[in-house]
Design an enzyme around this catalytic site. Structure first.
Site, PDB file in Angstrom:
ATOM      1  N   THR A 153      48.895   0.638  96.747  1.00  0.00           N
ATOM      2  CA  THR A 153      48.442   2.035  96.744  1.00  0.00           C
ATOM      3  C   THR A 153      47.412   2.272  97.857  1.00  0.00           C
ATOM      4  O   THR A 153      46.678   1.345  98.239  1.00  0.00           O
ATOM      5  CB  THR A 153      47.810   2.370  95.369  1.00  0.00           C
ATOM      6  OG1 THR A 153      47.046   3.561  95.488  1.00  0.00           O
ATOM      7  CG2 THR A 153      46.870   1.271  94.892  1.00  0.00           C
ATOM      8  N   ASP A 154      47.314   3.522  98.292  1.00  0.00           N
ATOM      9  CA  ASP A 154      46.284   3.862  99.293  1.00  0.00           C
ATOM     10  C   ASP A 154      44.878   3.745  98.696  1.00  0.00           C
ATOM     11  O   ASP A 154      43.889   3.720  99.429  1.00  0.00           O
ATOM     12  CB  ASP A 154      46.514   5.267  99.867  1.00  0.00           C
ATOM     13  CG  ASP A 154      46.450   6.388  98.839  1.00  0.00           C
ATOM     14  OD1 ASP A 154      46.312   6.108  97.631  1.00  0.00           O
ATOM     15  OD2 ASP A 154      46.537   7.573  99.256  1.00  0.00           O
ATOM     16  N   GLU A 155      44.803   3.669  97.349  1.00  0.00           N
ATOM     17  CA  GLU A 155      43.479   3.627  96.716  1.00  0.00           C
ATOM     18  C   GLU A 155      42.724   2.336  97.042  1.00  0.00           C
ATOM     19  O   GLU A 155      41.515   2.252  96.838  1.00  0.00           O
ATOM     20  CB  GLU A 155      43.602   3.829  95.196  1.00  0.00           C
ATOM     21  CG  GLU A 155      44.222   5.170  94.890  1.00  0.00           C
ATOM     22  CD  GLU A 155      44.153   5.605  93.433  1.00  0.00           C
ATOM     23  OE1 GLU A 155      43.220   5.212  92.726  1.00  0.00           O
ATOM     24  OE2 GLU A 155      45.054   6.354  93.022  1.00  0.00           O
ATOM     25  N   TYR A 159      41.008   0.007  88.547  1.00  0.00           N
ATOM     26  CA  TYR A 159      42.432   0.055  88.931  1.00  0.00           C
ATOM     27  C   TYR A 159      42.600  -0.351  90.396  1.00  0.00           C
ATOM     28  O   TYR A 159      43.346  -1.274  90.717  1.00  0.00           O
ATOM     29  CB  TYR A 159      43.006   1.465  88.711  1.00  0.00           C
ATOM     30  CG  TYR A 159      44.296   1.719  89.454  1.00  0.00           C
ATOM     31  CD1 TYR A 159      45.459   1.037  89.118  1.00  0.00           C
ATOM     32  CD2 TYR A 159      44.354   2.635  90.510  1.00  0.00           C
ATOM     33  CE1 TYR A 159      46.656   1.254  89.814  1.00  0.00           C
ATOM     34  CE2 TYR A 159      45.538   2.861  91.206  1.00  0.00           C
ATOM     35  CZ  TYR A 159      46.684   2.164  90.848  1.00  0.00           C
ATOM     36  OH  TYR A 159      47.852   2.377  91.540  1.00  0.00           O
ATOM     37  N   LYS A 165      44.413  -3.700  92.204  1.00  0.00           N
ATOM     38  CA  LYS A 165      45.519  -3.605  93.159  1.00  0.00           C
ATOM     39  C   LYS A 165      45.136  -4.300  94.479  1.00  0.00           C
ATOM     40  O   LYS A 165      45.960  -4.966  95.100  1.00  0.00           O
ATOM     41  CB  LYS A 165      45.890  -2.141  93.425  1.00  0.00           C
ATOM     42  CG  LYS A 165      46.474  -1.392  92.245  1.00  0.00           C
ATOM     43  CD  LYS A 165      47.813  -1.926  91.785  1.00  0.00           C
ATOM     44  CE  LYS A 165      48.952  -1.604  92.716  1.00  0.00           C
ATOM     45  NZ  LYS A 165      50.265  -2.060  92.157  1.00  0.00           N
TER      46      LYS A 165
HETATM   47  P1  NAD Z   1      53.788   3.834  85.636  1.00  0.00           P
HETATM   48  O1  NAD Z   1      52.520   3.613  84.892  1.00  0.00           O
HETATM   49  O2  NAD Z   1      54.535   5.116  85.465  1.00  0.00           O
HETATM   50  O3  NAD Z   1      54.824   2.668  85.277  1.00  0.00           O
HETATM   51  C1  NAD Z   1      54.446   1.321  85.184  1.00  0.00           C
HETATM   52  C2  NAD Z   1      55.608   0.541  84.582  1.00  0.00           C
HETATM   53  O4  NAD Z   1      55.238  -0.848  84.541  1.00  0.00           O
HETATM   54  C3  NAD Z   1      55.927   0.950  83.131  1.00  0.00           C
HETATM   55  O5  NAD Z   1      57.329   1.028  82.948  1.00  0.00           O
HETATM   56  C4  NAD Z   1      55.348  -0.189  82.302  1.00  0.00           C
HETATM   57  O6  NAD Z   1      56.041  -0.423  81.075  1.00  0.00           O
HETATM   58  C5  NAD Z   1      55.514  -1.376  83.258  1.00  0.00           C
HETATM   59  N1  NAD Z   1      54.545  -2.457  82.976  1.00  0.00           N
HETATM   60  C6  NAD Z   1      53.209  -2.347  82.803  1.00  0.00           C
HETATM   61  N2  NAD Z   1      52.673  -3.549  82.550  1.00  0.00           N
HETATM   62  C7  NAD Z   1      53.696  -4.444  82.597  1.00  0.00           C
HETATM   63  C8  NAD Z   1      53.776  -5.845  82.436  1.00  0.00           C
HETATM   64  N3  NAD Z   1      52.687  -6.587  82.180  1.00  0.00           N
HETATM   65  N4  NAD Z   1      54.987  -6.450  82.557  1.00  0.00           N
HETATM   66  C9  NAD Z   1      56.110  -5.721  82.816  1.00  0.00           C
HETATM   67  N5  NAD Z   1      56.082  -4.393  82.958  1.00  0.00           N
HETATM   68  C10 NAD Z   1      54.901  -3.761  82.866  1.00  0.00           C
HETATM   69  O7  NAD Z   1      53.420   3.574  87.154  1.00  0.00           O
HETATM   70  P2  NAD Z   1      53.967   4.284  88.487  1.00  0.00           P
HETATM   71  O8  NAD Z   1      53.186   5.505  88.721  1.00  0.00           O
HETATM   72  O9  NAD Z   1      55.432   4.307  88.449  1.00  0.00           O
HETATM   73  O10 NAD Z   1      53.493   3.216  89.575  1.00  0.00           O
HETATM   74  C11 NAD Z   1      54.327   2.124  89.946  1.00  0.00           C
HETATM   75  C12 NAD Z   1      53.616   1.292  91.003  1.00  0.00           C
HETATM   76  O11 NAD Z   1      53.325   2.102  92.127  1.00  0.00           O
HETATM   77  C13 NAD Z   1      52.282   0.730  90.536  1.00  0.00           C
HETATM   78  O12 NAD Z   1      52.176  -0.585  91.023  1.00  0.00           O
HETATM   79  C14 NAD Z   1      51.239   1.634  91.171  1.00  0.00           C
HETATM   80  O13 NAD Z   1      50.059   0.942  91.426  1.00  0.00           O
HETATM   81  C15 NAD Z   1      51.950   2.032  92.456  1.00  0.00           C
HETATM   82  N6  NAD Z   1      51.585   3.338  93.023  1.00  0.00           N
HETATM   83  C16 NAD Z   1      51.631   4.463  92.246  1.00  0.00           C
HETATM   84  C17 NAD Z   1      51.338   5.701  92.818  1.00  0.00           C
HETATM   85  C18 NAD Z   1      51.421   6.978  92.013  1.00  0.00           C
HETATM   86  O14 NAD Z   1      51.074   8.049  92.523  1.00  0.00           O
HETATM   87  N7  NAD Z   1      51.906   6.965  90.790  1.00  0.00           N
HETATM   88  C19 NAD Z   1      50.991   5.775  94.182  1.00  0.00           C
HETATM   89  C20 NAD Z   1      50.954   4.608  94.932  1.00  0.00           C
HETATM   90  C21 NAD Z   1      51.259   3.398  94.347  1.00  0.00           C
HETATM   91  P1  TYD Z   2      45.676  11.222  89.021  1.00  0.00           P
HETATM   92  O1  TYD Z   2      46.982  11.912  88.848  1.00  0.00           O
HETATM   93  O2  TYD Z   2      45.076  10.504  87.852  1.00  0.00           O
HETATM   94  O3  TYD Z   2      45.850  10.249  90.267  1.00  0.00           O
HETATM   95  P2  TYD Z   2      44.713   9.374  91.095  1.00  0.00           P
HETATM   96  O4  TYD Z   2      43.485   9.322  90.308  1.00  0.00           O
HETATM   97  O5  TYD Z   2      45.394   8.044  91.198  1.00  0.00           O
HETATM   98  O6  TYD Z   2      44.570  10.073  92.406  1.00  0.00           O
HETATM   99  O7  TYD Z   2      44.608  12.277  89.518  1.00  0.00           O
HETATM  100  C1  TYD Z   2      44.782  13.030  90.698  1.00  0.00           C
HETATM  101  C2  TYD Z   2      43.532  13.839  90.940  1.00  0.00           C
HETATM  102  O8  TYD Z   2      43.418  14.812  89.895  1.00  0.00           O
HETATM  103  C3  TYD Z   2      42.257  13.015  90.870  1.00  0.00           C
HETATM  104  O9  TYD Z   2      41.348  13.509  91.846  1.00  0.00           O
HETATM  105  C4  TYD Z   2      41.729  13.267  89.479  1.00  0.00           C
HETATM  106  C5  TYD Z   2      42.188  14.665  89.190  1.00  0.00           C
HETATM  107  N1  TYD Z   2      42.464  14.972  87.750  1.00  0.00           N
HETATM  108  C6  TYD Z   2      41.895  16.082  87.126  1.00  0.00           C
HETATM  109  O10 TYD Z   2      41.134  16.848  87.747  1.00  0.00           O
HETATM  110  N2  TYD Z   2      42.179  16.315  85.811  1.00  0.00           N
HETATM  111  C7  TYD Z   2      42.990  15.497  85.089  1.00  0.00           C
HETATM  112  O11 TYD Z   2      43.187  15.748  83.863  1.00  0.00           O
HETATM  113  C8  TYD Z   2      43.594  14.387  85.734  1.00  0.00           C
HETATM  114  C9  TYD Z   2      44.502  13.460  84.990  1.00  0.00           C
HETATM  115  C10 TYD Z   2      43.312  14.157  87.079  1.00  0.00           C
END
Ligand code: NAD
Ligand code: TYD
Length: 349
Positions: free
Chosen positions: A127-129, A155, A159
């Site tokens: 992630t970019d985080e 988190y 990562k």
């Molecule tokens: P999500 O929380 O929707 O899904 C996570 C999945 O992983 C779920 O299906 C969960 O059951 C599974 N999981 C969790 N712990 C596990 C374990 N110990 N063993 C096997 N499976 C397990 O997450 P997402 O938003 O789809 O993110 C997927 C990946 O992308 C993550 O690694 C996250 O860090 C990365 N990512 C997410 C975003 C975003 O905006 N959502 C952006 C950049 C990177």
């Molecule tokens: P989020 O979707 O949790 O992603 P991330 O924290 O990984 O960027 O949140 C996106 C942005 O929205 C973040 O700045 C936090 C804000 N946010 C709210 O203001 N209210 C909310 O209820 C949630 C879940 C997020």
């Protein structure tokens, strides 16, 4: 002959979108999804994939060495793409332990299996985080692959630790790894604890829309399919040992996103409720995607105005998917995370 690809976390948001992209674009390949089905995993999301003979689902924890070893022994994967993670910043603030376990130890267990059985590629979805945040008054600054890791939340720290471990396995053991660091995703199947689906679900129920602080924090939003296409390119054409940043130069303030959702659903902005800010809240994320564009020709295809429309339509057309989620344990989560915050906001008003 096609490849066997293990996709961990494929019952979650991005992993499931990736599974569907692979089955559609690479029908010659076999996709094996390994997922623990935590609160964020939903087997119903994979209903359509289950009908495909090239797809297999295995319920297991990536931290479980025995289960992972057994799966590798059965499948001898060519490629492993690790999406499995605890992914929500707010939960990591409440309970960091599980983030360290899944995101770091799980990555190690998977890479140990990759070393033992030999693979063509291990890809870590990061992630970019991991780069921390940028100041709002320096719009000229962007995260590049050279930006130092500088995390804020448990988190992002977990990562970043995993990313460092991936680089160590590449350098020390010669494991053929790649890492991608993407900005915020949105689209179908996102769990309704994240900003966009949470606001859609609350707005449809005429509930308060809890914006942290002033809502001025900036995120760089990318449609999930564009992220999945970038990963597809990296695992097939990317260079071993590299890190690829993924993002589409689509920076937006949280408050503006929430207002767009109100307008699209014809709901009053008076639902917007400013609540106590997130602890350690990152101000701005912004990706420079020059490297992946130059190396692999990747460019985002979906503009935000189209992507958000498609996303909102998806949540309207698939109410059963998310109403089922928010009717259960999620109620307790919402009460725990937002109960006091919303009560505090009411008192102020
Ligand atoms: P999500 O929380 O929707 O899904 C996570 C999945 O992983 C779920 O299906 C969960 O059951 C599974 N999981 C969790 N712990 C596990 C374990 N110990 N063993 C096997 N499976 C397990 O997450 P997402 O938003 O789809 O993110 C997927 C990946 O992308 C993550 O690694 C996250 O860090 C990365 N990512 C997410 C975003 C975003 O905006 N959502 C952006 C950049 C990177
Ligand atoms: P989020 O979707 O949790 O992603 P991330 O924290 O990984 O960027 O949140 C996106 C942005 O929205 C973040 O700045 C936090 C804000 N946010 C709210 O203001 N209210 C909310 O209820 C949630 C879940 C997020």
């Amino acid at each position: 002959m096609g490849k066997t690809i293990i996709v961990t976390g494929g019952a979650g948001f991005i992993g499931a979108n990736f599974v569907y992209l692979q089955l559609a674009e690479h029908p010659e390949d076999r996709i094996v999804c390994l997922d623990k089905l935590t609160y964020a995993g939903n087997l119903a999301t994979l209903d359509e994939a289950m009908k495909n003979p090239n797809f297999r689902f295995v319920k297991a924890d990536i931290c479980d060495r025995e289960a992972v070893d057994q799966l590798f022994a059965e499948e001898h994967p060519d490629i492993v793409v690790n999406f499995a993670a605890e992914s929500h910043v707010d939960r990591s603030i409440e309970n960091p332990g599980i983030f360290l376990q899944t995101n770091i130890i799980g990555t190690q267990v998977l890479m140990d299996a990759c070393r033992k059985y030999g693979i063509e590629r291990y890809h870590q979805v990061s992630t970019d985080e991991v780069y921390g945040d940028l100041p709002l008054d320096r719009p000229d600054l962007f995260f590049t692959e050279q930006t130092p890791l500088h995390t804020s939340s448990p988190y992002s720290s977990s990562k970043a630790a995993a990313d460092l471990l991936v680089n160590a396995y590449n350098r020390t053991y010669g494991l053929p790894t790649t890492i991608s660091r993407c900005s915020n995703n949105y689209g179908p199947y996102q769990f309704p604890e994240k900003l966009i689906p949470l606001m859609i679900a609350n707005a449809l129920a005429d509930k308060p829309l809890p914006v942290y602080g002033e809502g001025l924090n900036v995120r760089d939003w990318l449609y999930v399919e564009d992220h999945c296409k970038a990963i597809d390119l990296i695992i097939r054409k990317g260079r071993v040992g590299e890190v690829y940043n993924i993002g589409g130069h689509n920076e937006m303030k949280n408050i503006d996103i929430v207002k767009i959702i109100c307008e699209a659903l014809d709901k009053p902005e008076s639902l917007i409720t400013h609540v106590t800010d997130r602890k350690g809240h990152d101000m701005r994320y912004a990706i420079d995607p020059t490297f992946i564009h130059n190396e692999l020709g990747w460019l985002p295809e979906t503009m935000f105005k189209d992507g958000i429309k498609k996303t909102i339509e998806w949540y309207l057309d698939n109410k059963a998917w998310w109403e089922n989620i928010i009717s259960g344990e999620y109620q307790n989560y919402f009460q725990k995370m937002y109960g006091e915050r919303l009560a505090g906001a009411e008192e102020k008003a």
